[in-house]
Design a protein around this motif. Structure first.
Motif, PDB file in Angstrom:
ATOM      1  N   HIS A  53       7.917 -16.247   0.600  1.00 10.89           N
ATOM      2  CA  HIS A  53       7.488 -15.320  -0.562  1.00 10.89           C
ATOM      3  C   HIS A  53       6.090 -15.110  -0.830  1.00 10.89           C
ATOM      4  O   HIS A  53       5.546 -13.938  -0.838  1.00 10.89           O
ATOM      5  CB  HIS A  53       8.610 -15.670  -1.547  1.00 10.89           C
ATOM      6  N   THR A  54       5.214 -16.358  -1.005  1.00 11.38           N
ATOM      7  CA  THR A  54       4.029 -16.331  -1.201  1.00 11.38           C
ATOM      8  C   THR A  54       3.159 -15.662  -0.401  1.00 11.38           C
ATOM      9  O   THR A  54       2.129 -15.134  -0.335  1.00 11.38           O
ATOM     10  CB  THR A  54       3.539 -17.406  -1.729  1.00 11.38           C
ATOM     11  N   ALA A  55       3.475 -16.088   1.212  1.00 10.56           N
ATOM     12  CA  ALA A  55       2.881 -15.655   2.322  1.00 10.56           C
ATOM     13  C   ALA A  55       2.797 -14.269   2.294  1.00 10.56           C
ATOM     14  O   ALA A  55       1.933 -13.522   2.736  1.00 10.56           O
ATOM     15  CB  ALA A  55       3.568 -16.309   3.643  1.00 10.56           C
ATOM     16  N   ARG A  56       3.983 -13.502   2.096  1.00 11.20           N
ATOM     17  CA  ARG A  56       4.253 -12.089   2.267  1.00 11.20           C
ATOM     18  C   ARG A  56       3.434 -11.222   1.222  1.00 11.20           C
ATOM     19  O   ARG A  56       2.697 -10.522   1.257  1.00 11.20           O
ATOM     20  CB  ARG A  56       5.843 -11.827   2.127  1.00 11.20           C
ATOM     21  N   LEU A  57       3.309 -12.108  -0.015  1.00 11.85           N
ATOM     22  CA  LEU A  57       2.439 -11.543  -1.136  1.00 11.85           C
ATOM     23  C   LEU A  57       0.792 -11.748  -0.722  1.00 11.85           C
ATOM     24  O   LEU A  57      -0.034 -10.820  -1.186  1.00 11.85           O
ATOM     25  CB  LEU A  57       2.532 -12.439  -2.364  1.00 11.85           C
ATOM     26  N   LYS A  58       0.602 -12.770  -0.062  1.00  8.02           N
ATOM     27  CA  LYS A  58      -0.760 -12.837   0.594  1.00  8.02           C
ATOM     28  C   LYS A  58      -1.178 -11.746   1.459  1.00  8.02           C
ATOM     29  O   LYS A  58      -2.476 -11.229   1.361  1.00  8.02           O
ATOM     30  CB  LYS A  58      -0.983 -14.505   1.021  1.00  8.02           C
ATOM     31  N   GLU A  59      -0.408 -11.489   2.299  1.00  8.57           N
ATOM     32  CA  GLU A  59      -0.439 -10.542   3.474  1.00  8.57           C
ATOM     33  C   GLU A  59      -0.650  -9.173   2.687  1.00  8.57           C
ATOM     34  O   GLU A  59      -1.386  -8.219   2.995  1.00  8.57           O
ATOM     35  CB  GLU A  59       0.697 -10.418   4.370  1.00  8.57           C
ATOM     36  N   ARG A  60       0.098  -8.769   1.748  1.00  9.76           N
ATOM     37  CA  ARG A  60       0.052  -7.633   0.912  1.00  9.76           C
ATOM     38  C   ARG A  60      -1.342  -7.483   0.232  1.00  9.76           C
ATOM     39  O   ARG A  60      -1.695  -6.576   0.063  1.00  9.76           O
ATOM     40  CB  ARG A  60       1.191  -7.401  -0.055  1.00  9.76           C
ATOM     41  N   LEU A  61      -1.637  -8.789  -0.497  1.00  6.81           N
ATOM     42  CA  LEU A  61      -3.261  -8.509  -1.110  1.00  6.81           C
ATOM     43  C   LEU A  61      -4.089  -8.259   0.058  1.00  6.81           C
ATOM     44  O   LEU A  61      -5.024  -7.651  -0.321  1.00  6.81           O
ATOM     45  CB  LEU A  61      -3.289 -10.097  -1.753  1.00  6.81           C
ATOM     46  N   ASN A  92      -6.501  -5.266  -0.071  1.00  9.04           N
ATOM     47  CA  ASN A  92      -7.940  -5.219  -0.081  1.00  9.04           C
ATOM     48  C   ASN A  92      -8.803  -4.412   1.238  1.00  9.04           C
ATOM     49  O   ASN A  92      -9.885  -3.969   0.981  1.00  9.04           O
ATOM     50  CB  ASN A  92      -8.416  -6.988   0.092  1.00  9.04           C
ATOM     51  N   ARG A  93      -8.202  -4.565   2.062  1.00 11.11           N
ATOM     52  CA  ARG A  93      -8.891  -3.861   3.276  1.00 11.11           C
ATOM     53  C   ARG A  93      -8.699  -2.355   2.893  1.00 11.11           C
ATOM     54  O   ARG A  93      -9.885  -1.623   3.130  1.00 11.11           O
ATOM     55  CB  ARG A  93      -8.064  -4.075   4.523  1.00 11.11           C
ATOM     56  N   GLU A  94      -7.736  -1.865   2.339  1.00 13.50           N
ATOM     57  CA  GLU A  94      -7.734  -0.403   1.723  1.00 13.50           C
ATOM     58  C   GLU A  94      -8.771  -0.275   0.983  1.00 13.50           C
ATOM     59  O   GLU A  94      -9.512   0.878   0.922  1.00 13.50           O
ATOM     60  CB  GLU A  94      -6.242   0.027   1.361  1.00 13.50           C
ATOM     61  N   LEU A  95      -9.126  -0.930  -0.046  1.00 13.69           N
ATOM     62  CA  LEU A  95     -10.015  -0.786  -0.914  1.00 13.69           C
ATOM     63  C   LEU A  95     -11.317  -0.758  -0.400  1.00 13.69           C
ATOM     64  O   LEU A  95     -12.255  -0.106  -0.843  1.00 13.69           O
ATOM     65  CB  LEU A  95     -10.062  -1.966  -2.248  1.00 13.69           C
ATOM     66  N   ASP A 153      -8.312   8.881  -9.299  1.00 13.20           N
ATOM     67  CA  ASP A 153      -7.197   8.401  -9.971  1.00 13.20           C
ATOM     68  C   ASP A 153      -6.326   7.339  -8.626  1.00 13.20           C
ATOM     69  O   ASP A 153      -6.069   6.276  -9.283  1.00 13.20           O
ATOM     70  CB  ASP A 153      -6.160   9.314 -10.600  1.00 13.20           C
ATOM     71  N   ASP A 154      -6.313   7.959  -7.634  1.00 12.14           N
ATOM     72  CA  ASP A 154      -5.654   7.147  -6.769  1.00 12.14           C
ATOM     73  C   ASP A 154      -6.407   5.774  -6.562  1.00 12.14           C
ATOM     74  O   ASP A 154      -5.674   4.552  -6.327  1.00 12.14           O
ATOM     75  CB  ASP A 154      -5.715   7.847  -5.257  1.00 12.14           C
ATOM     76  N   MET A 188      -8.311   4.145  -8.486  1.00 13.40           N
ATOM     77  CA  MET A 188      -8.026   3.248  -9.698  1.00 13.40           C
ATOM     78  C   MET A 188      -6.677   2.578  -9.816  1.00 13.40           C
ATOM     79  O   MET A 188      -6.519   1.516 -10.357  1.00 13.40           O
ATOM     80  CB  MET A 188      -8.550   4.105 -11.059  1.00 13.40           C
ATOM     81  N   ALA A 189      -5.753   3.443  -9.484  1.00 12.27           N
ATOM     82  CA  ALA A 189      -4.395   3.029  -9.394  1.00 12.27           C
ATOM     83  C   ALA A 189      -4.233   1.840  -8.444  1.00 12.27           C
ATOM     84  O   ALA A 189      -3.649   0.818  -8.483  1.00 12.27           O
ATOM     85  CB  ALA A 189      -3.483   3.980  -9.192  1.00 12.27           C
ATOM     86  N   LEU A 190      -4.942   1.934  -7.339  1.00  9.33           N
ATOM     87  CA  LEU A 190      -4.844   0.808  -6.178  1.00  9.33           C
ATOM     88  C   LEU A 190      -5.537  -0.334  -6.715  1.00  9.33           C
ATOM     89  O   LEU A 190      -5.240  -1.502  -6.532  1.00  9.33           O
ATOM     90  CB  LEU A 190      -5.506   1.451  -4.916  1.00  9.33           C
ATOM     91  N   VAL A 191      -6.662  -0.196  -7.524  1.00 13.38           N
ATOM     92  CA  VAL A 191      -7.377  -1.361  -8.065  1.00 13.38           C
ATOM     93  C   VAL A 191      -6.526  -2.031  -9.016  1.00 13.38           C
ATOM     94  O   VAL A 191      -6.377  -3.318  -8.946  1.00 13.38           O
ATOM     95  CB  VAL A 191      -8.880  -0.759  -8.623  1.00 13.38           C
TER      96      VAL A 191
END
Length: 664
Positions: A91-99, A103-106, A115-116, A118-121
């Motif tokens: 479950h934490t591995a999936r969360l790490k992938e999501r992070l 991060n890549r998107e940011l 606004d988009d 800031m919402a992503l941040v």
């Protein structure tokens, strides 16, 4: 924490139990008990959401995590110990992938003021805080600490799980559950593949765990040490006893006695009513009373008596051909898995008719040597099977090897030959598979039922060398006793791999101890072995003081007439062994006497309380029972004093036996 309301579970058209309602609270340590096939494993699967009930509801809060240890494990053989244990953090591995994705998107976006963005941040910050709160950065260190705590060494972490025995695989599963830190632990026969040390470790863990526990086990000592509450599946109901297992046994006996009295009273009352109805049915002057009695009879709810499973297996191994004098001879046998040496320099000889035990901590090579004897795996050295040896092998995972698509009857029909095919129903009935049970599919059988079915397959062909690897797994106490008696009566040779010292007591005449890459021979029974090693139980193997185990030598026919010193040592040992038998017998007599005294003292206390009640002051039945019990108590105290004195003399005599009598 978990609320169960009106639960109903069916097998085909027959309900296993219905209208079950109970709550599992935060500090509960619940022993789930009932006869084999009552639905214990099914209930655990329903609690963890793996199976749906026929009716009722199971309410689990969304923030409650459940850890489930199944009775039958399926591990990936293409993973290492570390990789398998790391699945606890999926479950934490999936969360790490999501992070990482956020991060890549940011990084790629440039609309910093939108606004988009800031919402992503905000979303990244929230997820990162959650990731850190879960302690994900420390998972690797936590994983290593847990595996080491469970007995693994760091060199084991990169080894494939396929190299480990069943007990160590169970520890990997336990490690995964512990690393998940669930709120509720559901354990189905957790002790089946554990050695004594692991069982005691698990007891201590469960005693200090913050999780609620629901467990199924046939190990009476284990569930009694762990439980503070008992749920019994009986007569199609789930009965809640808020006491530990030993106290439940007493309460259940009392409950059944009350049910029997109530049943007898009700039967008498019903008989009287029926007699009245038949007597006055056609008398007009009694018509009103007759109708009242009929209505009364219709409204009566029959008293149910808790079922007691008095059935037992009836094992009888068929007559076998005579094998050679030495069915198994090992000479400098060695087994390696890569750079890991399981054992080396193993030299031993097993004579025809001997019953021997292989003992030692899990992973020391007991099952591995069995596989070498079976010629299932390659090895170094010389291993010779005697003339005319026919092997019957019960593997540790025998029950898992059954074809789940077949019925019980078909499973036996496929292996039965000749006249035996005409007696299949009789054989199945002896193993508690009579009637409709023979039409059950293997896939719906409980662990105990599968083990019994696998044992039937073993019995169908005559053999003269039995090799039983953990044969008591999934068997309840009565079944263990019957199996033990059958092995004792077996004409051939038997090798038994087991951690159950009560099962081995009185069964084996020689013990082979596996440890530190060596195999050492000990003459005598399991308790002689424990005393020789100066330890109280198999938990302490490898910890007792003294030199490391040495390999034993194969005994050839020419070595029988040894030197005078050997004869003298053998005589001393025989004398010591006989003395130990007398001591154990005396100890059992003293313990039995003490139990009788405790029972009578308890009953006298109960009678005192009853006679203090005004309505019982002139109850001659209680007075007579009190007088009789008091006399029996006085007699038993005198008996206890005589037995205790006899035991003291035996113990004093044992101290005078020279230490040379204990043969290492």
């Amino acid at each position: 924490m978990i609320s169960v309301e009106g639960l109903k579970v069916e097998f085909g058209v027959k309900p296993l139990f219905s209208d079950a309602s109970f709550v599992i609270n935060g500090k509960d340590r619940i022993a789930l008990v009932g006869k084999n096939g009552a639905g214990k494993s099914t209930l655990l699967k329903i609690l963890c959401g793996m199976q749906k009930p026929a009716g009722g509801t199971v309410s689990v809060p969304s923030d409650t995590a459940i850890g489930y240890l199944p009775q039958v494990m399926i591990l990936q053989d293409d993973t290492t110990v570390r990789q398998e244990a790391s699945k606890a953090f999926s479950h934490t591995a999936r969360l790490k992938e999501r992070l990482e994705r956020l991060n890549r998107e940011l990084t790629e976006r440039t609309d910093y003021e939108s606004d988009d963005y800031m919402a992503l941040v905000g979303k990244f910050t929230q997820e990162h805080e959650r990731y850190m709160m879960m302690g994900a950065e420390n998972h690797e260190a936590e994983l290593e600490r847990t595996l080491v705590g469970l007995g693994f060494v760091r060199s084991d972490f990169e080894r494939p799980t396929s190299e480990f025995s069943g007990g160590w695989r169970m520890r990997i599963e336990l490690a995964k559950i512990l690393l998940q830190k669930p709120d509720v632990l559901l354990l189905d026969e957790p002790t089946n593949h554990l050695d004594i040390e692991s069982i005691q470790w698990l007891e201590q863990f469960l005693a200090t765990s913050a999780s609620a526990v629901v467990l199924v086990s046939h190990d009476r000592a284990f569930i009694n040490n762990v439980s503070n509450r008992t749920l019994e599946i009986s007569c199609g109901r789930v009965v809640d006893y808020r006491v530990k297992y030993d106290e439940y046994v007493v309460l259940r006996k009392e409950r059944r006695e009350q049910q029997l009295r109530a049943y007898e009273n009700q039967q008498k009352e019903m008989s009287d009513i029926k007699e009245f109805i038949e007597r006055f049915r056609y008398k007009p002057t009694k018509a009103v009373q007759v109708q009242q009695r009929i209505k009364q009879l219709e409204k009566m709810v029959p008293v149910e008596i808790d079922e007691v499973d008095n059935s037992a297996m009836h094992l009888k191994f068929p007559p076998c051909l005579r094998s050679g004098d030495y069915p198994v001879i090992c000479d400098e046998v060695r087994k390696d898995y890569g750079l890991h040496t399981v054992f080396s320099h193993v030299s031993l000889t097993i004579k025809r008719g001997e019953k021997v035990a292989f003992v030692g901590k899990n992973g020391e090579g007991k099952s591995t040597l069995v596989k070498c004897i079976m010629d299932e795996i390659p090895y170094d050295g010389h291993l010779k099977m005697g003339h005319n040896v026919q092997i019957g092998y019960f593997a540790q995972n025998q029950a898992q090897l059954l074809d789940e698509s077949l019925t019980v009857f078909d499973t036996i029909d496929h292996v039965a030959k000749g006249e035996v095919r005409m007696k299949i129903n009789n054989i199945l009935g002896a193993f508690m598979f009579g009637g409709e049970a023979s039409e059950k599919k293997v896939k719906v059988l409980s662990g105990g039922e599968r083990s019994r079915l696998a044992m039937i397959k073993l019995l169908l062909e005559p053999v003269n060398l039995l090799i039983l690897d953990e044969p008591t797994n999934h068997l309840d106490m009565p079944s263990k006793d019957v199996l033990k008696e059958a092995i004792k009566a077996f004409d051939g040779t038997a090798i038994i791999v087991s951690h159950d010292r009560e099962f081995l007591d009185g069964l084996v005449s020689k013990v082979y101890e596996f440890g530190e890459g060596r195999v050492k021979e000990h003459l005598g029974g399991i308790y002689d072995f424990l005393q020789t090693r100066k330890i109280e139980n198999l938990n302490e193997l490898g910890k007792a003081a003294g030199e490391p185990p040495r390999p034993v030598e194969a005994v050839s026919g020419s070595q029988k007439g040894a030197q005078p010193a050997a004869k003298e040592s053998s005589a001393s040992y025989a004398e010591h062994k006989e003395q130990q038998k007398k001591i154990r017998k005396a100890e059992r007599a003293v313990e039995e006497s003490e139990r009788k005294i405790n029972r009578m003292e308890k009953r006298l206390k109960e009678l005192d309380e009853l006679l203090m009640l005004p309505e019982n002051a002139s109850n001659m039945e209680y007075v007579t029972e009190y007088t009789t019990t008091k006399k029996h108590l006085d007699d038993e105290v005198e008996t206890w004093e005589i037995l205790s004195e006899k035991l003291e003399k035996l113990l004093a005599g044992n101290e005078n036996i020279p230490s040379e009598a204990i043969k290492e």
